[in-house]
Write an enzyme that holds these catalytic residues in place. Structure first.
Site: not given
Ligand code: BES
Ligand code: MN
Ligand code: ZN
Length: 487
Positions: A264, A334, A257, A275, A336, A252, A338
Site C-alpha cells: 500500500k 493486498d 495490512d 483491519d 488478503e 476478518k 478474502r
C-alpha cells in the site's frame, strides 16, 4: 464513567438533568419556585425544543453558590431517542469539569429497555483510549465519574444487565481495534480474549502447524511474509445447552495490512491497524452474549493474520490451494482478507455445521467509495436473513445497506490458471469480493457478509462513540441474536 440507579438521590444535586419530551412542559417540580421560573425562561430564550439529544444548560442559584440544571431533550422517549439523549449527555459533559450528574428520567415516560439504552449509551459515549497519552493537558481529561439515574421504571434491572453487557462487549472490541499493530497481533489478540473463558466461553485456538495440516493454504499464504504466527480463535457460547451452534459469526482479523508485496502507499497506511475490526466485533459480541447469558448457541471464529512484505512473502501470480480444495491465483496480495476468510469459512462449516453464518470484514476500500461512513454493506444469499439483519440494524443503530450478488459478478473472478483469482476488475470491487466468499459457502447454509471497511473507525465523534474505534457490529450482532436466535 459509572452508571448508578438511585430512586431517591440528593434533593439538590450540583448538576441536575431533567428529561423533557417533545411538546411536553418540562417537569420542574424538583426545583424551588423562583428557580423554576428562571429555568423556564432560559430554556425558552435558548429555543430548547426537546428534540432527542438537545440540551439547555441553565445555571441557577443554589444556597450561596451556583448549581446547574440541564433540560435534556428525549424526543419521543422511545429506545432510539433515549439512546440519543444518553450519548449527548455524556458526550457533552465528559470533560466539562463536572464529576456527578443526577438525571431524572421519569418525565420521559420511557420503558425499562429504553432507560437501559439511555444509560448504556451514556456509558458507551464516555469510552476513551488515552493509554499512550502521557502528557495530556488537564482540560482534556475526563472529569465525569458518575451519572445517577433517578425515576427509572422498577423493572429496569434486567434490561440494564443486558444493555450493560453490550457496553462491556463494545469496550473489548474498541480496545482491540484501537491498539496499534505492534501491540495487537494474532497471538496477543488471542490473549486479550482469554478472559472470556471465565464467562463460560469455550476457546479453541489453531496454530500454523494445525492450519497446515488442515490444508489452509489461502490463509497461510497471507501469513507467510510475517514474523508473527497466524492464529484462528474460536469462541463458543452454548447458552441453550449442548448441540451445534445455530449461528456462526466470522471475523476478518488482519492485525496489520501493509498490502504485502502489492504494498500500500505510505500515507494513511497506519489506518490498517484496524483491519481486524471484523474480528474485534465478533469477540465483543461473544462477550456481550456471555455476559447476558444469551439463550442461544453461537460460535465466533476469527482468522488472525498479519499481512507483511518480506523475502518469504507470497508473490502476485502465486497459486494457493484453500482448505476447500479450490485453487486461487493471487493477483494482488493486498486482497488478503478474502484469502483469510475463505479458509475460516470452510473450517467453521466443517467443524460446527451452523445453519447461519454472518461474517464481518473490513474487506474493500470500494465499500467506502459506495457508502462512505454511514452504512456498512451487506450481502446475503437468503432474503429472510437479509431482512433479519436489516431489522437488527434499525433497532440497534448499526446501519446496514444491502448490495446485490449475482452470477454476472461471479464470472468476473474466473482465472485462466486456477479456479478463481483473488481480485476482479476495477468496478464493483466490493461485490466481486463478496462473490469470492460465496464460493466457500455450502449448499443450504444461510450466509451474510458485512463489509464494514468504512465503519470501524471514525474521524469524528458519533452519538455513542468518541472519535476512533466505534465498535461497529457489536450492538447489531447482539440484537440479531436476541431477536432471532433466542426465542
Ligand atoms: N483492508 C483492505 C480494505 C480497506 C481499505 C479497508 C481501506 C479500510 C480502508 C483490504 O485488504 C484491501 O486492501 N482491499 C483492496 C482490494 C483490492 C486490491 C482489490 C482495496 O480495497 O484496495
Ligand atoms: Mn489489503
Ligand atoms: Zn485488508
Amino acid at each position: 464513567m459509572k452508571i448508578a440507579f438511585d430512586a431517591n438521590p440528593a434533593a439538590t444535586p450540583e448538576t441536575l438533568a431533567i428529561a423533557v419530551k417533545r411538546n411536553a412542559q418540562a417537569d420542574l417540580s424538583r426545583l424551588e419556585g423562583r428557580t423554576q421560573a428562571l429555568v423556564r425562561g432560559a430554556a425558552e430564550r435558548a429555543r430548547f425544543d426537546a428534540e432527542a439529544g438537545t440540551i439547555a444548560e441553565i445555571f441557577v442559584p443554589q444556597g450561596d453558590g451556583v448549581g446547574r440544571v440541564l433540560l435534556l431533550g428525549v424526543g419521543a422517549g422511545d429506545e432510539a431517542d433515549m439512546a440519543k439523549a444518553g450519548g449527548a449527555l455524556s458526550g457533552q459533559y465528559l470533560t466539562a469539569g463536572i464529576e456527578d450528574i443526577v438525571v431524572d428520567v421519569k418525565p420521559a415516560e420511557a420503558t425499562a429497555t429504553a432507560v437501559a439504552r439511555f444509560a448504556a449509551t451514556a456509558a458507551q459515549r464516555a469510552w476513551r483510549f488515552d493509554r499512550y497519552r502521557t502528557t495530556m493537558p488537564e482540560r482534556q481529561k475526563p472529569t465525569l465519574k458518575t451519572i445517577t439515574i433517578a425515576g427509572a421504571p422498577e423493572s429496569t434491572d434486567s434490561a440494564w444487565r443486558d444493555a450493560n453487557a453490550v457496553t462491556q462487549g463494545l469496550d473489548l472490541t474498541r480496545s482491540l481495534v484501537a491498539e496499534p499493530g505492534n501491540v495487537i497481533y494474532p497471538e496477543s489478540f488471542v490473549e486479550r480474549c482469554r478472559h472470556l473463558e471465565e464467562l463460560g466461553v469455550e476457546l479453541t485456538v489453531l496454530n500454523e502447524t494445525e492450519m497446515g495440516e488442515l490444508g489452509m493454504g489461502a490463509l497461510l499464504g497471507v501469513s507467510q511474509g510475517s514474523a508473527r504466527e497466524a492464529r484462528i480463535l474460536a469462541m463458543r457460547w452454548n447458552g441453550r445447552g449442548t448441540g451445534d451452534p445455530e449461528l456462526a459469526l466470522v471475523g476478518k482479523g488482519v492485525t496489520f495490512d501493509t498490502g504485502g508485496i502489492s504494498l500500500k502507499p505510505g500515507p494513511g497506511m497506519e489506518d490498517m491497524k484496524w483491519d481486524m475490526g471484523g474480528a474485534g466485533a465478533v469477540a465483543g459480541a461473544m462477550k456481550a452474549l456471555a455476559l447476558r447469558e444469551a439463550k442461544a448457541n453461537v460460535v465466533g471464529v476469527v482468522g488472525l493474520v498479519e499481512n507483511m512484505p518480506d523475502g518469504l512473502a507470497q508473490r502476485p501470480g502465486d497459486v494457493v490451494t484453500s482448505m476447500s480444495g479450490q485453487t486461487i491465483e493471487v493477483i494482488n496480495t493486498d486482497a488478503e482478507g478474502r484469502l483469510v476468510l475463505c479458509d475460516v469459512l470452510t473450517w467453521v462449516q466443517k467443524t460446527y455445521r451452523p445453519g447461519t453464518i454472518v461474517d464481518l470484514a473490513t474487506l474493500t476500500g470500494a465499500m467506502i467509495i459506495s457508502l462512505g461512513h454511514e452504512h456498512g454493506g451487506m450481502f446475503a444469499n437468503d432474503d429472510a436473513l437479509a431482512d433479519e439483519l436489516l431489522a437488527a440494524s434499525r433497532a440497534s443503530g448499526d446501519a446496514l445497506w444491502r448490495f446485490p450478488l449475482s452470477p454476472a459478478y461471479d464470472k468476473l473472478i474466473d482465472s485462466p490458471i486456477a479456479d478463481m483469482k483473488n481480485v476482479g476488475p476495477r468496478g464493483a470491487g466490493s461485490i466481486t469480493a463478496a462473490q469470492f466468499l460465496k464460493r466457500y459457502i455450502d449448499e443450504g447454509v444461510r450466509w451474510a457478509h458485512l463489509d464494514i471497511a468504512g465503519m470501524v473507525w471514525a474521524d469524528k465523534p458519533g452519538n455513542h462513540y468518541e472519535k476512533g474505534a466505534t465498535g461497529f457490529g457489536v450492538r447489531l450482532l447482539d440484537r440479531l441474536v436476541r431477536d432471532r436466535f433466542e426465542s
